[in-house]
Design a protein around this motif. Structure first.
Motif, PDB file in Angstrom:
ATOM      1  N   ASP A  36       0.835  -1.187   0.000  1.00  0.00           N
ATOM      2  CA  ASP A  36       0.000   0.000   0.000  1.00  0.00           C
ATOM      3  C   ASP A  36       0.878   1.248   0.000  1.00  0.00           C
ATOM      4  O   ASP A  36       2.035   1.226   0.431  1.00  0.00           O
ATOM      5  N   VAL A  37       0.336   2.344  -0.488  1.00  0.00           N
ATOM      6  CA  VAL A  37       1.121   3.565  -0.680  1.00  0.00           C
ATOM      7  C   VAL A  37       1.689   4.116   0.625  1.00  0.00           C
ATOM      8  O   VAL A  37       2.844   4.553   0.659  1.00  0.00           O
ATOM      9  N   PRO A  38       0.951   4.131   1.739  1.00  0.00           N
ATOM     10  CA  PRO A  38       1.561   4.611   2.988  1.00  0.00           C
ATOM     11  C   PRO A  38       2.809   3.831   3.380  1.00  0.00           C
ATOM     12  O   PRO A  38       3.789   4.408   3.858  1.00  0.00           O
ATOM     13  N   ALA A  39       2.801   2.507   3.145  1.00  0.00           N
ATOM     14  CA  ALA A  39       3.984   1.702   3.454  1.00  0.00           C
ATOM     15  C   ALA A  39       5.147   2.079   2.539  1.00  0.00           C
ATOM     16  O   ALA A  39       6.300   2.135   2.970  1.00  0.00           O
ATOM     17  N   ALA A  40       4.841   2.344   1.270  1.00  0.00           N
ATOM     18  CA  ALA A  40       5.886   2.772   0.339  1.00  0.00           C
ATOM     19  C   ALA A  40       6.488   4.091   0.778  1.00  0.00           C
ATOM     20  O   ALA A  40       7.707   4.315   0.646  1.00  0.00           O
ATOM     21  N   LEU A  41       5.652   4.981   1.309  1.00  0.00           N
ATOM     22  CA  LEU A  41       6.139   6.275   1.784  1.00  0.00           C
ATOM     23  C   LEU A  41       7.109   6.101   2.951  1.00  0.00           C
ATOM     24  O   LEU A  41       8.163   6.738   3.004  1.00  0.00           O
ATOM     25  N   VAL A  42       6.765   5.208   3.875  1.00  0.00           N
ATOM     26  CA  VAL A  42       7.633   4.971   5.032  1.00  0.00           C
ATOM     27  C   VAL A  42       8.965   4.379   4.597  1.00  0.00           C
ATOM     28  O   VAL A  42      10.043   4.815   5.039  1.00  0.00           O
ATOM     29  N   GLU A 337       3.290  13.895   4.330  1.00  0.00           N
ATOM     30  CA  GLU A 337       2.551  12.737   4.810  1.00  0.00           C
ATOM     31  C   GLU A 337       1.586  12.189   3.771  1.00  0.00           C
ATOM     32  O   GLU A 337       1.266  10.997   3.777  1.00  0.00           O
ATOM     33  N   HIS A 338       1.089  13.048   2.884  1.00  0.00           N
ATOM     34  CA  HIS A 338       0.183  12.572   1.831  1.00  0.00           C
ATOM     35  C   HIS A 338       1.010  12.005   0.680  1.00  0.00           C
ATOM     36  O   HIS A 338       2.031  12.575   0.298  1.00  0.00           O
ATOM     37  N   ALA A 340       0.674  11.965  -2.466  1.00  0.00           N
ATOM     38  CA  ALA A 340       0.577  12.561  -3.801  1.00  0.00           C
ATOM     39  C   ALA A 340       1.945  12.894  -4.378  1.00  0.00           C
ATOM     40  O   ALA A 340       2.172  12.765  -5.591  1.00  0.00           O
ATOM     41  N   HIS A 341       2.887  13.307  -3.516  1.00  0.00           N
ATOM     42  CA  HIS A 341       4.196  13.684  -4.035  1.00  0.00           C
ATOM     43  C   HIS A 341       4.964  12.481  -4.579  1.00  0.00           C
ATOM     44  O   HIS A 341       5.802  12.619  -5.471  1.00  0.00           O
ATOM     45  N   LEU A 342       4.671  11.267  -4.060  1.00  0.00           N
ATOM     46  CA  LEU A 342       5.317  10.078  -4.608  1.00  0.00           C
ATOM     47  C   LEU A 342       4.927   9.868  -6.067  1.00  0.00           C
ATOM     48  O   LEU A 342       5.760   9.514  -6.914  1.00  0.00           O
ATOM     49  N   TYR A 343       3.651  10.087  -6.364  1.00  0.00           N
ATOM     50  CA  TYR A 343       3.182   9.947  -7.745  1.00  0.00           C
ATOM     51  C   TYR A 343       3.774  11.019  -8.647  1.00  0.00           C
ATOM     52  O   TYR A 343       4.155  10.754  -9.790  1.00  0.00           O
ATOM     53  N   LEU A 344       3.855  12.236  -8.135  1.00  0.00           N
ATOM     54  CA  LEU A 344       4.413  13.317  -8.938  1.00  0.00           C
ATOM     55  C   LEU A 344       5.889  13.056  -9.232  1.00  0.00           C
ATOM     56  O   LEU A 344       6.350  13.246 -10.369  1.00  0.00           O
ATOM     57  N   LYS A 345       6.630  12.601  -8.240  1.00  0.00           N
ATOM     58  CA  LYS A 345       8.054  12.332  -8.442  1.00  0.00           C
ATOM     59  C   LYS A 345       8.264  11.153  -9.393  1.00  0.00           C
ATOM     60  O   LYS A 345       9.157  11.183 -10.241  1.00  0.00           O
ATOM     61  N   ARG A 346       7.463  10.101  -9.237  1.00  0.00           N
ATOM     62  CA  ARG A 346       7.586   8.977 -10.167  1.00  0.00           C
ATOM     63  C   ARG A 346       7.219   9.409 -11.582  1.00  0.00           C
ATOM     64  O   ARG A 346       7.882   9.033 -12.556  1.00  0.00           O
ATOM     65  N   ALA A 347       6.174  10.213 -11.715  1.00  0.00           N
ATOM     66  CA  ALA A 347       5.758  10.682 -13.043  1.00  0.00           C
ATOM     67  C   ALA A 347       6.831  11.543 -13.685  1.00  0.00           C
ATOM     68  O   ALA A 347       7.133  11.409 -14.877  1.00  0.00           O
ATOM     69  N   LYS A 348       7.442  12.446 -12.902  1.00  0.00           N
ATOM     70  CA  LYS A 348       8.500  13.311 -13.440  1.00  0.00           C
ATOM     71  C   LYS A 348       9.726  12.491 -13.809  1.00  0.00           C
ATOM     72  O   LYS A 348      10.379  12.741 -14.826  1.00  0.00           O
TER      73      LYS A 348
END
Length: 374
Positions: A36-42, A337-338, A340-348
């Motif tokens: 899940d995305v929260p785990a990826a963030l951690v 904490e949200h 959304a920035h993971l998606y933006l960074k992966r997209a960029k």
């Protein structure tokens, strides 16, 4: 306007088969439970994005790493269409696994080295190990390398190699052929870099190609690497599609639940127009990504054209979807904490991976005999 003739016997199949839908359900279920995305963030925050147990489940459990490998070598004997479905799901969850680099790019490169021939024992053995998920191989080229771009032939130092920190084997293009070099070999140095996208680590690799095993001689070596890059670029569009779809879904869900002036913010006409416009872009991106995957799967002579088209379009759609996700989430979308920035960074990061949209527009113009991009 002059366009190349369509030499394919049949029109591209842009729909998903029942088998592909079943594969999607299995991969999505696994990623929902384990990635899940929260785990990826951690994990990204603590500098350890990889989850070895997840990789084992994806490879040995589902068999996703062997989709492109023939059955006689221990693979699934499927093709790029099925691999594209896996990448869509990995994009949806911004999962940090070396699937694109190892199971697609390195695998396709090895297959081009006559990996299906029983006489090519070393290549066949490595392909079997990759199919079972026992080993990880990556191309020792910068992540930004386009399929028709310059290659680091004989370069002792290569910067920006994706997933090198996770690799067991590096595929190195030397002056006299393509080599498979163990990362544990003396003289091989892998220095991690600080990437924009924390879920796809980059590294600088210092290596002596002569220390490895030569698996292809010069005429075949470069062609094999370019086949791997072409497959990677074509299927990267599916990862970008997955990013865009997830960003739109999350944005729609949030704007339905967030209220202002006693109304859901998603009911405001300006926001509805923005999300509807993004939906139209994603529909077009899906067609382009599926066309590229189908062209690679069928061995179409139009595959380079389909890949260039997909990359010229899908990269910018993914970035736009991620930007809209951040903005339409309001203040919460700007926080660490949200996710959304993971998606933006992966997209960029994906936008400039394997060639920028501008570079692919130039390729597209050359293949279609059109004026270059303005």
């Amino acid at each position: 306007m002059k366009v190349p003739p369509n030499t394919s016997e049949a029109s591209p199949d842009l729909l998903y088969s029942d088998t592909e839908d079943d594969l999607r359900a299995a991969v999505r279920s696994l990623l929902t439970d384990r990635a899940d995305v929260p785990a990826a963030l951690v994990r990204a925050e603590y500098g350890n994005p990889y989850d070895p147990e997840l990789w084992t489940s994806l490879t040995a459990g589902i068999g996703a790493s062997g989709l492109l490998v023939p059955e006689k070598l221990g693979g699934q004997g499927a093709g790029p269409r099925e691999a594209a479905v896996v990448l869509e799901e990995l994009g949806r969850s911004v999962t940090a696994v070396p699937y694109l680099t190892s199971s697609v790019m390195a695998t396709e490169t090895l297959l081009a080295c006559d990996g299906e021939s029983t006489s090519s024992t070393d290549v066949a053995g490595l392909l079997t190990a990759l199919a079972h998920g026992h080993r990880v191989a990556v191309l020792a080229v910068p992540l930004t390398t386009a399929p028709d771009g310059p290659l680091p032939v004989g370069a002792p130092v290569v910067t920006g190699v994706a997933d090198a920190v996770r690799a067991d084997v590096l595929l190195v293009l030397g002056d006299d052929g393509l080599y498979a070099v163990e990362t544990a070999s003396p003289g091989v140095i892998v220095e991690p870099l600080t990437p924009l996208d924390l879920t796809r680590p980059l590294a600088t690799v210092t290596i002596d190609a002569g220390a490895g095993l030569r698996i292809a001689e010069p005429p075949l070596a470069e062609a094999a690497v370019r086949r791997g890059l072409l497959a990677g670029a074509g299927l990267l569009a599916s990862e970008q599609l997955g990013i865009a779809e997830r960003c739109l879904e999350e944005t729609v869900n949030y704007t339905r639940s967030r209220h202002q002036f006693n109304r859901p913010v998603g009911s405001f006409q300006a926001l509805k127009h923005r999300m509807a416009s993004l939906w139209l872009e994603i529909v077009s991106a899906r067609a382009a990504a599926r066309n590229a995957a189908d062209a690679l799967a069928t061995g179409s002579p139009d595959a380079p054209l389909a890949v260039a088209l997909a990359q010229a379009y899908c990269g910018r759609v993914a970035v736009h979807a991620a930007e809209e996700c951040v903005q339409l989430h309001g203040g919460i979308g700007m926080t660490w904490e949200h996710p959304a920035h993971l998606y933006l960074k992966r997209a960029k990061s994906d936008e400039i991976a394997l060639g920028s949209p501008g570079r692919h527009k130039e390729t597209l113009a050359a293949l279609a005999d059109l004026p270059g991009p303005r």
